[in-house]
Enzyme design. Structure first.
Site, PDB file in Angstrom:
ATOM      1  N   GLU A 169       1.052  -1.288  -0.070  1.00  0.00           N
ATOM      2  CA  GLU A 169       0.149   0.064  -0.041  1.00  0.00           C
ATOM      3  C   GLU A 169       0.821   1.308   0.173  1.00  0.00           C
ATOM      4  O   GLU A 169       2.047   1.115   0.312  1.00  0.00           O
ATOM      5  CB  GLU A 169      -0.939   0.261   1.243  1.00  0.00           C
ATOM      6  CG  GLU A 169      -0.318  -0.717   2.426  1.00  0.00           C
ATOM      7  CD  GLU A 169       0.963   0.047   3.052  1.00  0.00           C
ATOM      8  OE1 GLU A 169       1.033   1.282   3.027  1.00  0.00           O
ATOM      9  OE2 GLU A 169       1.961  -0.793   3.418  1.00  0.00           O
ATOM     10  N   GLU A 312       4.477  -0.865   1.486  1.00  0.00           N
ATOM     11  CA  GLU A 312       4.456  -1.206   0.265  1.00  0.00           C
ATOM     12  C   GLU A 312       4.258  -2.910  -0.075  1.00  0.00           C
ATOM     13  O   GLU A 312       4.537  -2.799  -1.317  1.00  0.00           O
ATOM     14  CB  GLU A 312       5.917  -0.535  -0.426  1.00  0.00           C
ATOM     15  CG  GLU A 312       5.852   0.911  -0.329  1.00  0.00           C
ATOM     16  CD  GLU A 312       7.360   1.236  -0.746  1.00  0.00           C
ATOM     17  OE1 GLU A 312       7.965   0.755  -1.514  1.00  0.00           O
ATOM     18  OE2 GLU A 312       7.703   2.671  -0.565  1.00  0.00           O
TER      19      GLU A 312
END
Length: 352
Positions: A169, A312
């Site tokens: 994310e 991430e």
């Protein structure tokens, strides 16, 4: 409401894998958690010799209205700037994905600024959520739409050959949303849940906790009503991550979890299908304090602890080679019988 049907893992295949692993040319249990990983993957996939490559890495990006409360060390425009960095291949997840041969997709599910780049998949539900400190983050329809975006992207990457799912994310303010969601699932105080996220100072950390406390009092979110729960205090990328996990589990694809936000998304997915957690392995332990609480709620012990806290999907990508090692072990090691090696009088003990 998402209608998903997650099959139970095949426990008999996991036991068959364990029995086979005990026949390999080593004392039983001597390869430790690699043996556990291989057996768990067999149960998830239903295959004695499971395949885990290539992994599919989905990075969902979205903004959070609560960032207006100054809960992050970075301004909200960094979300869009980092999406451009992903597209250009310059972020940590790009580097790690290249090294593990991943199928990497970057998906705009709710970035506030327009993203005009053909390398970014455009699935924007809305340009960021509302500030949930003063109003609901989104509508229930938007929460459902974000779940479906994640679901469809996982189906897409699995269709392209992805054999493991990693979700990541990007979204300034998303540790605040994840902490709020987690706080509704546990009796732990906010002081033990809410961390510094992108690196805020101590005084702003106290403010961040106060913002979450006010939001919880305002909305009274109920995890037993998961779509409404997400709509009140969730994030678009968190919902998308949960939807992706549900799609993977439906298809018996193992899910390698990243850090705090990803693990909270896993807890969200579990509200829709309790047995989805059986398809998850925790890649690493984040430095974010709430991660230990989230892991405990899921019943997971992480593979690595490298003091990472980036997000991430980076920690999961770093842990992925352990999946490769575990599957190589069962695919390539000789058994005592095939190698013509005698076993000891006690199981697994080699004779001189």
């Amino acid at each position: 409401m998402m209608n998903v049907s997650v099959p139970p893992i095949r426990r008999e295949m996991a036991e068959q894998a364990r029995a086979y692993i005990d026949q390999l040319t080593k004392p039983p249990g001597s390869l430790g958690r690699l043996e556990d990983i291989a057996a768990e993957l067999a149960g998830m996939t239903g295959e004695l010799l499971p395949r885990v490559t290539p992994p599919g890495v989905l990075v969902f990006a979205a903004d959070h209205g609560v960032a207006a409360e100054r809960v992050s060390a970075y301004p909200a425009e960094v979300t869009a700037q980092m999406v451009s960095n992903f597209a250009n291949g310059g972020a940590a997840i790009n580097v790690f994905s290249r090294h593990i041969g991943a199928l990497l997709q970057v998906i705009d599910v709710g970035v506030a600024a327009p993203i005009v780049d053909e390398r970014v998949i455009q699935k924007k539900v809305r340009p960021g959520t509302n500030n949930f400190a003063i109003m609901e983050a989104m509508t229930m329809s938007e929460a459902e739409q974000a779940l479906h975006v994640g679901y469809e992207q996982a189906v897409s990457v699995i269709g392209q050959g992805g054999r493991t799912l990693i979700v990541g994310e990007m979204g300034i303010g998303n540790t605040t949303a994840a902490s709020a969601l987690l706080a509704t699932l546990t009796d732990e105080p906010l002081e033990r849940i809410v961390g510094k996220g992108s690196g805020i100072r101590e005084e702003r950390l106290a403010h961040k906790r106060d913002v979450i406390r006010r939001a919880l009092l305002l909305h009274q979110p109920d995890p037993a009503k998961p779509v409404e729960w997400l709509a009140k205090i969730g994030g678009l990328e968190i919902a998308a991550m949960a939807g992706a996990m549900l799609a993977a589990a439906e298809r018996r694809i193992p899910i390698l979890l990243d850090g705090f936000i990803c693990t909270v998304a896993a807890l969200v997915a579990r509200q829709f299908a309790p047995n989805v957690a059986e398809y998850m392995i925790a890649g690493h332990r984040s430095q974010e304090p709430g991660h230990d609480i989230a892991l405990r709620l899921l019943g997971k012990e992480p593979l690595l602890d490298l003091r990472m806290r980036l997000g991430e999907g980076s920690g999961a990508a770093v842990a992925f080679p352990l999946f490769v090692a575990a599957t190589a072990m069962v695919n390539e090691m000789a058994t005592f019988a095939s190698a013509g090696i005698s076993t000891g009088e006690e199981k697994g003990e080699k004779q001189a």
